[in-house]
Motif scaffolding. Structure first.
Motif, mmCIF file in Angstrom:
data_model
loop_
_atom_site.group_PDB
_atom_site.id
_atom_site.type_symbol
_atom_site.label_atom_id
_atom_site.label_comp_id
_atom_site.label_asym_id
_atom_site.label_seq_id
_atom_site.Cartn_x
_atom_site.Cartn_y
_atom_site.Cartn_z
ATOM 1 N N ALA A 14 0.829 -1.204 0.000
ATOM 2 C CA ALA A 14 0.000 0.000 0.000
ATOM 3 C C ALA A 14 0.865 1.255 0.000
ATOM 4 O O ALA A 14 0.428 2.319 -0.435
ATOM 5 C CB ALA A 14 -0.930 0.011 1.209
ATOM 6 N N LYS A 15 2.092 1.137 0.493
ATOM 7 C CA LYS A 15 3.002 2.282 0.450
ATOM 8 C C LYS A 15 3.927 2.216 -0.764
ATOM 9 O O LYS A 15 4.962 2.881 -0.800
ATOM 10 C CB LYS A 15 3.827 2.333 1.733
ATOM 11 C CG LYS A 15 3.023 2.699 2.973
ATOM 12 C CD LYS A 15 3.926 3.004 4.143
ATOM 13 C CE LYS A 15 3.071 3.301 5.380
ATOM 14 N NZ LYS A 15 3.892 3.485 6.588
ATOM 15 N N GLY A 16 3.610 1.380 -1.716
ATOM 16 C CA GLY A 16 4.421 1.316 -2.921
ATOM 17 C C GLY A 16 5.646 0.442 -2.782
ATOM 18 O O GLY A 16 6.540 0.490 -3.631
ATOM 19 N N PHE B 107 20.820 22.541 -10.623
ATOM 20 C CA PHE B 107 20.400 21.993 -9.322
ATOM 21 C C PHE B 107 21.595 21.517 -8.497
ATOM 22 O O PHE B 107 22.584 21.050 -9.042
ATOM 23 C CB PHE B 107 19.445 20.828 -9.537
ATOM 24 C CG PHE B 107 20.038 19.681 -10.313
ATOM 25 C CD1 PHE B 107 20.805 18.715 -9.682
ATOM 26 C CD2 PHE B 107 19.822 19.565 -11.682
ATOM 27 C CE1 PHE B 107 21.355 17.660 -10.389
ATOM 28 C CE2 PHE B 107 20.374 18.521 -12.399
ATOM 29 C CZ PHE B 107 21.148 17.564 -11.764
ATOM 30 N N ASP C 204 20.643 19.334 -5.856
ATOM 31 C CA ASP C 204 20.041 18.012 -5.672
ATOM 32 C C ASP C 204 18.754 18.017 -6.477
ATOM 33 O O ASP C 204 18.093 19.049 -6.570
ATOM 34 C CB ASP C 204 19.696 17.761 -4.186
ATOM 35 C CG ASP C 204 20.918 17.790 -3.315
ATOM 36 O OD1 ASP C 204 21.610 16.776 -3.263
ATOM 37 O OD2 ASP C 204 21.187 18.858 -2.727
ATOM 38 N N HIS D 248 7.000 8.174 -13.113
ATOM 39 C CA HIS D 248 5.786 8.497 -13.873
ATOM 40 C C HIS D 248 5.433 9.971 -13.721
ATOM 41 O O HIS D 248 4.326 10.326 -13.332
ATOM 42 C CB HIS D 248 4.624 7.612 -13.416
ATOM 43 C CG HIS D 248 4.897 6.166 -13.630
ATOM 44 N ND1 HIS D 248 4.953 5.604 -14.879
ATOM 45 C CD2 HIS D 248 5.195 5.162 -12.768
ATOM 46 C CE1 HIS D 248 5.237 4.325 -14.775
ATOM 47 N NE2 HIS D 248 5.399 4.031 -13.509
ATOM 48 N N CYS D 249 6.374 10.813 -14.031
ATOM 49 C CA CYS D 249 6.232 12.232 -13.769
ATOM 50 C C CYS D 249 7.047 12.974 -14.826
ATOM 51 O O CYS D 249 8.108 12.506 -15.256
ATOM 52 C CB CYS D 249 6.763 12.469 -12.348
ATOM 53 S SG CYS D 249 6.537 14.119 -11.734
ATOM 54 N N LEU D 250 6.499 14.119 -15.241
ATOM 55 C CA LEU D 250 7.191 14.948 -16.215
ATOM 56 C C LEU D 250 8.070 15.954 -15.475
ATOM 57 O O LEU D 250 7.619 16.572 -14.512
ATOM 58 C CB LEU D 250 6.150 15.691 -17.065
ATOM 59 C CG LEU D 250 6.619 16.295 -18.372
ATOM 60 C CD1 LEU D 250 6.936 15.214 -19.395
ATOM 61 C CD2 LEU D 250 5.546 17.224 -18.930
#
Lengths: 362, 362, 362, 362
Positions: free
Chosen positions: C223-225, C313, C315, C321-323
């Motif tokens: 459930a927490k991945g 950057f 860090d 699954h993110c742009l």
């Protein structure tokens, strides 16, 4: 029409209260003589560049089990000022009635927002935030000091201002010597090891905050047991004055993910209060200790140097709200000895865990 | 100082974009000739009595996989007006640039907020919300109508205005006859069976909205797979005009928890598009059908009246994103027949599931 | 009565299949020429000291998105033998029909279970596990080798057998020289840095396994991945033979929490396949790159030594699954340069991240 | 070699204990004179057609906060008998030592497994399960009765045995008259309204069970706050004998999802014990009651017929572990009256909520 407005307004208030009334207490033990208050001294709302109304911050604090917060709007940066024109005290005024109702200690504060050096600083326990609006940053700090504010340097390693290394500038020495810096954020979103080191060396208070701008649910995964970065304050009483006295005397621990950062005396206290001994069983060659972790804290243990006749775990994880039994074997006729280990997530220095040593005997 | 501000502002924007870029698409199939757009036409911000900045609503919509929203501030109720004085169009203006950037269709709307009758109504597809500020509610509706707004009655069973029973008043007949009511909220937080019945009887569009005032995470338990109440709009194209045309032609289904509410033609379409037949196995006395539910929707099936020689499930749950096999047994030499069942969570009338009948043969 | 049994049995089977049919694919990219197979080569059932029936392990593997598993019962330790007496091959036989049905590659294996040295080892790709039941451990290894097994040392730093430090014994040198050790578990519940180092120095295959004994849900917080510890195998084909060939040629990466452990060539491949460049925008003094992380993997970036005129950057976290958009600023008229960083959770040596360097130019 | 085996075995045991020691108590109040025990009397293991070892069932029960369980293996259906040959008492024997250690009350039981009629029944509080292995089902029931077993009919509406309607057969009348049926499963995976009705009409004990075959985590979504179907037993003491006495006297409530099913006296008791009045505020025309729901239970309230001068909620949800304030308005000079509502998820008859009526006065 008045009647309508009253009706809608009452609904609004009851909704706010209803949804805010569920509080998830954070289980962290008190220390002898002190209450452990959970505090966040760095928060924004639409009155500077945050995106929520001040009452939302009170409700979030209530729901998450915090004791005290400060809405520290930027004095110098107010991107929504086309729509919202207000005194720098306004955010506090809007939130205060609900904070009082919900038992959240609301501390008036502001963020002095400058390029590096000296970067951003928060002044809390203000009486009038408007007086911090000054051209010269030194005048802003002086105004805060005149109000007996507690002042700390924010996110010293923020990459937008310190792109490569986290430096201490002459300006910080000046502020420190002028009595305009009592603490540093060791945690703001992430951990700053240099700030941790400076606090130890210069006798400054270690602070951890969220610096939340958006709804807090966007930053913290509560469903996975997450929590915002915060300062644990060991206060003689649960009051604004209690917090101020504790901050001035450096009685804090920073709570960041699963890590606690602070002085050994407080970390040791939390560790030992969290673990309740339930049973000690002595065999002919071993001792078993059963204890309960009454806190939300996890502790990661790693064996340190020890007598080879004393055998026990190499690594052990003390999960929260869980009963544990640890067995120590004494070999070759040995009758007593020491169990030595490091609690690797309680940091007494940057990335360095707290050493513990406990005696065992048959 | 300008440099500083620019830096902070850029950080803010990149944060907003960063945290908003994670989009959880809602898997609900398109219908032949139509795209299924997920829409929420009832939302508040600090520009009326909501507690978040308008951009938050765009980001929430993006994260939840919505296609279109409308910020429908109360014309007559603005509790934060001491701090926020603005045109009724301002909420839209603030949100529009980010909506464009994120591909969220933002529809200008407002809530006409009166005591009962006629209660609250939303007018969307407005060109100028300010013109709705009128003493007489009929003038407000007339102003909306002049802008070709789509107007719907909000939460007709809201207990603050209809404490005992959900009544239709003469004023609603007048609004309907004056062309000032095209739809009703069948869902707003909860389901209103009377509204459902009126939509069927009077040919009105069924609407479902969130009416969110707080951060949406307070209302919806996303970690448990929850979603806000919304309107599924079957549009010829993904555009504001596409949505308007579909609303005017009543091509909507309301999505409320695990329930879908709408006309049978659309419910049947969603049901059949969601289930992809993968395999049909015919035995000497049985037929097994294997199919995949490609949607986020769950379907609860309950056997209806049927030939006793056709044996199959009494109840069956078609879980989302899951492969299923259903076996039908044909007894006593029967070679073909009908499988009849009700999909109990697709409501064609108040609380009444959709009936299905499929032929099987060996 | 037969009829009853058939009925119940059919229900049982359909339940097993139904509940097992939901598969959560793990999104980790393939590499050029290779499929990335997710494998767990260390699993127990009631046929040794696990607590579930073998079919449960197949269903767990299916649900979690694994490609291949091996049920590696202890040859020498069978605490349930009072109730369950069976060949060492029996666990495999029981699970095989369901594995075939569900498309899980089931590899016959066993655990050679001895005190230290040499401790526990797994032999997989066996034809007959019974032949490993031998008094002298060397005979057991020889029997495995005669079957062309792939043999690896299990949990070398298990505190029950190596209470203080993780040692390499003479017996391991002998096994290695005898061709009876091709790999080591670098991860089994936890990470063993010494094992990682030995794999690099001695040319051994890095393996990560769960060693699950209980229902897997007790060990992994899905459930927490969370995910079980596993070996990513880069295989020419999705088959038992494909896996064997890849293991023999050391084409593996160990997947442990958020960390990947392996040789740079494979880690770099996964990193670059996971990130799809979507857009590159060049300004007069900056370059912005927009990319999508198509994988379930997170990447933690930390700036390395770089030209001070190239600003970016300190860090950066590339969430799954993110742009993402990263901007690099080129100061003082610089037209091109290098962006250098470490991916701190892709380990090419114990606790040492992978270095990356990418050219930018205006 | 002995030493090794001891070591491994000790590890295994400590693992079992460690992972099982986290117990999530279910907060449901006790009633006056009775403890509320959470019980599941229908469970399978590998000793019939379940897929886990008996100790797993004890650990699951401990973790979920249950007080008592019964492992009710099928007498007549043992698909794993090729590998596991054992007495019907064996499952109990294997689990008993751990149950004692963990404080779980383990009740010896078995499932009498026949085609319909009479279908499946559980007999619990057995002394010897083997004696239930009989050709004629009546002999099996008689053997159970001779042991003073408590016997209940399982899943009367199971579609595999009652494909269309849930029928009561002559055989059930016979069993009832022979003293071989004291209760019926009103819940087993799903709710059986007919069974509920029969319990009311025939004075039978209402039972709710899981009938779990697989690891329980596959059936219940604990991360979403789910729980297994269970029987709440109101016992004079927390013991096997206490449970038996309560079952014989029909002091049970079935806990199924958010619904409680039982006799009004017990439902009313749970409702009133769960809600602690914290404050009553009387205004000139209204009364506000503040109360805390100390339980894990949710209560859905729906207004019933009432004096029109008494205005209050139409619907209200009392969320668990949450402080609530309900305001009642008394109009037109009325000084006192009744607040009437139905608690729609506490069922005193099939699908029929419990009616409540409370007096208010200014």
């Amino acid at each position: 029409m008045k009647k309508l407005f009253f009706a809608v307004s009452a609904i609004l208030l009851s909704c706010i209260l209803a949804s805010g009334q569920v509080r998830n207490e954070i289980d962290i033990p008190d220390l002898d003589g002190y209450q452990t208050l959970k505090c966040d001294f760095h928060i924004h709302t639409v009155f500077s560049d945050g995106t929520v109304w001040p009452t939302v911050r009170v409700q979030e604090a209530y729901k998450e089990g915090l004791d005290a917060i400060s809405l520290t709007e930027h004095i110098e940066y107010r991107p929504f000022s086309k729509d919202i024109k207000a005194s720098h005290n306004r955010s506090y005024e809007v939130a205060k009635p609900l904070a009082d109702k919900m038992g959240i200690i609301l501390i008036k504060g502001s963020e002095i927002t400058r390029s590096m050096p000296p970067g951003h600083s928060n002044a809390i326990f203000l009486s009038d935030a408007d007086s911090l609006e000054q051209d010269d940053y030194k005048d802003a700090f002086a105004a805060a000091k005149r109000q007996n504010a507690f002042i700390f340097w924010n996110h010293p390693g923020w990459e937008a201002q310190q792109p490569d290394t986290t430096l201490w500038w002459n300006e910080h020495t000046e502020l420190l010597e002028a009595g305009c810096m009592q603490g540093i954020e060791v945690v703001n979103g992430k951990y700053f090891p240099e700030a941790h080191r400076w606090c130890l060396e210069k006798g400054l208070t270690m602070i951890g905050n969220s610096d939340v701008h958006q709804p807090i649910d966007w930053n913290v995964d509560f469903a996975k047991g997450g929590h915002r970065g915060m300062t644990l304050v060991f206060a003689r009483e649960r009051s604004e004055e209690g917090i101020r006295e504790a901050l001035l005397n450096r009685r804090t621990v920073v709570y960041h993910g699963e890590t606690l950062i602070g002085e050994e005396v407080y970390l040791k206290g939390l560790f030992e209060k969290a673990l309740e001994i339930r049973d000690v069983k002595k065999g002919s060659k071993s001792v078993s200790v059963t204890f309960y972790n009454n806190s939300d804290l996890v502790f990661y243990l790693k064996k340190s140097g020890h007598d080879t006749d004393i055998r026990y775990f190499r690594d052990y994880t003390i999960r929260p709200h869980c009963l544990h039994t640890i067995t120590v074997n004494l070999d070759n006729g040995v009758k007593s000895g020491k169990v030595n280990f490091e609690v690797t997530n309680l940091w007494v220095e940057p990335y360095k865990g707290m050493e513990c040593s406990y005696a065992v005997e048959l």
